[in-house]
Design a protein around this motif. Structure first.
Motif, short mmCIF file in Angstrom:
data_model
loop_
_atom_site.label_atom_id
_atom_site.label_comp_id
_atom_site.label_asym_id
_atom_site.label_seq_id
_atom_site.Cartn_x
_atom_site.Cartn_y
_atom_site.Cartn_z
N ARG A 1 0.81 -1.22 0.00
CA ARG A 1 0.00 0.00 0.00
C ARG A 1 0.84 1.27 0.00
N ASN B 1 -0.68 7.98 1.59
CA ASN B 1 -2.00 7.40 1.30
C ASN B 1 -2.47 6.46 2.40
N THR C 1 -5.97 7.00 4.42
CA THR C 1 -7.00 5.95 4.52
C THR C 1 -7.30 5.63 5.98
N HIS D 1 -9.14 8.71 7.75
CA HIS D 1 -10.52 8.86 7.30
C HIS D 1 -11.38 7.70 7.78
#
Length: 519
Positions: A79, A207, A211, A214
């Protein structure tokens, strides 16, 4: 109406959650197994701790998360962002390419777009070469639609950050204002290669952080909680969501530091050694004035050598889920592998087929967990030897962290702390406070917000006193940006080191300020 706060800390085995009231008393606590995707474990812990309390969710105004997401992403090579790597330092730095000291597999993932551009500064702030802006515009156009973040490192940017800031402005002009740009002058300290690696890693986990944050905010909303969200950082303090999205690398190793802060709060000790026993590892750290002692060495993250601030820790492969292997001749090995969050399925006392450290303490009558009859068949003498070796591993780790031969107080926390006895060699006392099992989540919830500045200043310009005062104001400003109340900010650490090899009476100044959460 009362104001409550919720603290969550993600460990390798368990995800812990607590709710504290305005006086920072523990109202509710829970442990939930950490899940493969991490996020599910956070949601379950959140649900469980709210369900076990009678507090209206609307009265929870602050939510703090200590997470391993960014660490896991780097370690597992999953990721990670597609990044552009720009070094400002040609022609002086062409001999050594970026990503030195980074393992091959990680270099293959991160090193697809690497550039060295004319620019950078000497150690005294003079330009090596003027910044090649034309080349930076060319690079920005090449990176269009290919990367989602950029890492910029310039030679001696802690002395002069002008070239890094101009390069960032060019990237955003071409690639858009929303492009995450990591600047090395804001992340690492003096030392090009390690600072560059820290900056690259920061850019690579933007990122993942986005993620995670959030997801956490959405999980809170689903529970009816409209709280201000903060993330734990690895100096034992908190940072706002905006700050965390800019510097996600600072969440690395926040778990052990949360435990240290929690241990200090629960016992009232500001100076002690803390032993945090989890399901997979035992982390030993040192409290200095209620904050974790910082490492002065370069630190490896996922095999990559970096030099940004990290807590000074010794980790031992011993936890509640550590696998014990006994041979027919009575010889044995302890770990370093662990059944982790599957302890309640795999340990013998829970009906599993794997001998763990938890089984050893139950077999010796030192803990009452699961079904003791399932470990009665173990040979007593061998188990006694295994236990002695387990304790020895921890005592050696404590010894490594001591700065003198004197006995020191040791605070034992963590869900796996049942493994340890009431006294340990080289300690003046062993303290196990109430709520010790969720000390990490408590540390997350009670933490202050901090800001830190580390720069090389020329004392010839302002003189020492005014320079130190300027650095203090910069640190307080950083803390306020991170979410602290300016009126409560105070300087918690200051260090200035004269740099004899630099002209202009140069001094490296590091100042840290911390304050309470802004209301």
């Amino acid at each position: 109406m009362s104001i409550y706060r919720i603290g969550i800390d993600v460990g390798g085995t368990n995800t812990d959650a607590v709710i504290l009231d305005e006086e920072l008393n523990v109202i509710a606590e829970t442990k939930s197994p950490t899940t493969d995707d991490v996020s599910t474990g956070i949601y379950k812990a959140l649900e469980a701790v709210i369900a076990s309390s009678t507090i209206p969710p609307s009265e929870i105004k602050y939510a703090m998360l200590g997470t391993t997401h960014c660490t896991n992403a780097i370690v597992e090579r999953k990721r990670l962002n597609s990044i552009g790597i720009i070094r400002l330092g040609a022609p002086a730095t062409l001999a050594v390419k970026p990503l030195i000291g980074v393992p091959d597999d990680l270099r293959d993932i991160l090193g697809k777009f690497v550039y060295i551009v004319r620019g950078g500064h000497e150690f005294d702030g003079r330009e090596i070469m003027p910044l090649d802006e034309e080349e930076l515009y060319n690079i920005a156009n090449q990176l269009k639609d290919k990367v989602d973040s950029v890492a910029i490192t310039s030679v001696f940017s802690p002395v002069s950050r002008d070239h890094e800031e101009r390069a960032a402005a060019i990237m955003r002009e071409v690639l858009g204002e929303d492009l995450p740009v990591s600047l090395s002058c804001e992340i690492g300290s003096v030392g090009l290669l390690e600072r560059e690696n820290a900056t690259i890693l920061n850019a690579s986990v933007v990122n993942v952080a986005k993620t995670t944050i959030h997801g956490f905010v959405n999980a809170l909303k689903e529970e009816g909680i409209n709280a201000r969200v903060f993330l734990g950082q690895n100096d034992g303090t908190l940072m706002s969501v905006e700050y965390a999205l800019k510097y996600p690398i600072l969440t690395v190793a926040c778990g052990p530091t949360n435990s240290l802060r929690g241990a200090s709060y629960l016992t009232g000790h500001s100076d002690a050694i803390v032993v945090d026993v989890g399901g997979t590892t035992t982390d030993v750290g040192v409290l200095v004035s209620s904050f974790p002692r910082e490492s002065s060495l370069a630190v490896e993250i996922g095999g990559a050598r970096t030099n940004f601030r990290m807590p000074d820790l010794v980790s031992v492969g011993l936890g509640g889920g550590t696998i014990i292997r006994i041979r027919d001749n009575g010889e044995f090995t302890i770990g370093p592998d662990s059944v982790g969050y599957q302890l309640t399925e795999k340990a013998l006392v829970f009906g599993g087929d794997t001998l763990t450290a938890t089984d050893v303490v139950v077999a010796l009558g030192k803990a009452d967990i699961g079904d003791p009859s399932k470990v009665q068949h173990l040979e007593h003498d061998v188990i006694v030897n295994v236990y002695k070796e387990m304790i020895s591993m921890v005592e050696i780790a404590i010894d490594k962290m001591k700065t003198s031969a004197d006995s020191v107080p040791v605070i034992v926390v963590g869900g796996g702390s049942i493994l340890l006895p009431e006294s340990l060699e080289g300690t003046s006392e062993v303290i196990q406070p109430n709520n010790h099992g969720v000390a990490n989540a408590i540390g997350s919830a009670i933490s202050q917000v901090s800001g830190q500045v580390e720069r090389v200043f020329s004392l010839e310009e302002l003189g020492r006193e005014k320079t130190i005062e300027l650095a203090k104001q910069m640190a307080i400003s950083e803390a306020v940006t991170a979410g602290a109340d300016k009126d409560t900010c105070e300087i918690v650490d200051i260090e200035d080191v004269p740099l004899a090899y630099l002209p202009g009476n140069a001094t490296r100044v590091r100042v840290k300020a911390a304050g309470s959460l802004a209301q």
